[in-house]
Design an enzyme around this catalytic site. Structure first.
Site, PDB file in Angstrom:
ATOM      1  N   HIS A 114       0.858  -1.270   0.006  1.00 54.84           N
ATOM      2  CA  HIS A 114      -0.006  -0.076   0.087  1.00 54.84           C
ATOM      3  C   HIS A 114       0.816   1.205  -0.058  1.00 54.84           C
ATOM      4  O   HIS A 114       1.160   1.796   1.079  1.00 54.84           O
ATOM      5  CB  HIS A 114      -1.092  -0.117   1.298  1.00 54.84           C
ATOM      6  CG  HIS A 114      -2.098   1.015   1.328  1.00 54.84           C
ATOM      7  ND1 HIS A 114      -3.412   0.876   1.729  1.00 54.84           N
ATOM      8  CD2 HIS A 114      -1.922   2.279   0.728  1.00 54.84           C
ATOM      9  CE1 HIS A 114      -3.980   1.944   1.673  1.00 54.84           C
ATOM     10  NE2 HIS A 114      -3.202   2.895   1.004  1.00 54.84           N
ATOM     11  N   GLU A 133      -2.688  -1.664  -3.295  1.00 58.26           N
ATOM     12  CA  GLU A 133      -3.669  -1.002  -2.579  1.00 58.26           C
ATOM     13  C   GLU A 133      -3.435   0.376  -2.607  1.00 58.26           C
ATOM     14  O   GLU A 133      -2.101   1.032  -2.373  1.00 58.26           O
ATOM     15  CB  GLU A 133      -3.899  -1.410  -1.153  1.00 58.26           C
ATOM     16  CG  GLU A 133      -4.244  -2.733  -0.940  1.00 58.26           C
ATOM     17  CD  GLU A 133      -4.387  -2.945   0.539  1.00 58.26           C
ATOM     18  OE1 GLU A 133      -4.901  -4.014   0.817  1.00 58.26           O
ATOM     19  OE2 GLU A 133      -4.124  -2.124   1.597  1.00 58.26           O
ATOM     20  N   HIS A 158      -7.817  -5.717   7.596  1.00 64.93           N
ATOM     21  CA  HIS A 158      -7.649  -4.541   8.422  1.00 64.93           C
ATOM     22  C   HIS A 158      -7.783  -5.154   9.992  1.00 64.93           C
ATOM     23  O   HIS A 158      -9.141  -5.516  10.270  1.00 64.93           O
ATOM     24  CB  HIS A 158      -8.414  -3.208   8.368  1.00 64.93           C
ATOM     25  CG  HIS A 158      -7.898  -2.179   8.788  1.00 64.93           C
ATOM     26  ND1 HIS A 158      -6.970  -1.358   8.194  1.00 64.93           N
ATOM     27  CD2 HIS A 158      -7.901  -1.616  10.178  1.00 64.93           C
ATOM     28  CE1 HIS A 158      -6.643  -0.221   9.010  1.00 64.93           C
ATOM     29  NE2 HIS A 158      -6.964  -0.445  10.085  1.00 64.93           N
TER      30      HIS A 158
END
Length: 237
Positions: free
Chosen positions: A43, A70, A190
């Site tokens: 990410h 991401e 997450h």
């Protein structure tokens, strides 16, 4: 079996904190796959405080499983993804100064924007996923964008599970049923960890992939990276 994609942002954070190339991000990515993980996730953020854009360009030389990038689809991110052409791009509406992702997309408000972004990625044969909260209308909205998958934002589930409240899974079950109905693939991520991942997997129908980074790396400090990857794979069977 649900696939495990390991987010290696924290490896990059550790490397960057000292300068140089220790730990070697590419070597760790290769090892994680050799240990059994079915994907690598990164990410990158605009300030490159952990994953650098050059890392994203370098990783395809060692990633032989699925490669997931991401991020918020600002121009620099989109240009990077279109250059690298990973297996999957996951769109996350995080602010540039966000410490970590903290909300899913409003797929109704941003429908037109997401339609355009997703169409460009899919035209380049990149599978698309949208980070969303477990809200039925947001899942339905995601289906209208043309995305291939959604990624359920699991912080709320993890927080309730830690308190002993297993009913925190209920909105995610409902969201998954909606996703199944509208033919969206389901990813999740997450704050998933060794304690809460198996219960999540057992209750979410057709869960295709989980992306786990922070907890997995933290747990590896005590238990060892190879061992922890194997433990997650057992949880996901």
């Amino acid at each position: 079996m649900t696939k495990l994609s390991v987010n290696i942002n924290k490896i990059a954070t550790l490397r960057n904190s000292r300068g140089g190339n220790v730990p070697n991000l590419l070597h760790v990515a290769k090892d994680i796959q050799d240990f059994g993980a079915e994907g690598i996730t990164i990410h990158p953020r605009p300030d490159e405080r952990h994953i650098r854009y050059q890392d994203a360009r370098d990783l395809p030389s060692v990633v032989h499983t699925e490669y997931n990038i991401e991020g918020n689809p600002i121009k620099s991110f989109m240009d990077l993804v279109l250059e690298v052409k990973p297996t999957q791009v996951t769109l996350v509406p995080d602010a540039e100064d966000a410490i970590t992702s903290n909300a899913g997309w409003d797929t109704i408000k941003y429908k037109d924007f997401l339609v355009d972004v997703i169409a460009e990625f899919k035209a380049n044969n990149i599978r698309t996923s949208i980070f969303v909260d477990p809200i039925s209308k947001m899942i339905e909205g995601a289906a209208e964008t043309g995305t291939d998958r959604i990624e359920l934002y699991t912080e709320a589930y993890a927080s309730e599970f830690e308190k002993g409240n297993k009913d925190g899974i209920k909105p995610y079950i409902e969201a998954a049923l909606v996703a199944n109905k509208v033919d969206l693939g389901i990813n999740a991520g997450h704050d998933l960890n060794l304690e809460n991942t198996a219960y999540f997997k057992q209750n979410i129908p057709n869960l295709l992939e989980v992306s786990i980074g922070h907890a997995l790396i933290a747990e590896s400090l005590y238990l060892g990276l190879e061992n922890v990857v194997q433990m997650y794979l057992q949880k996901l069977k």
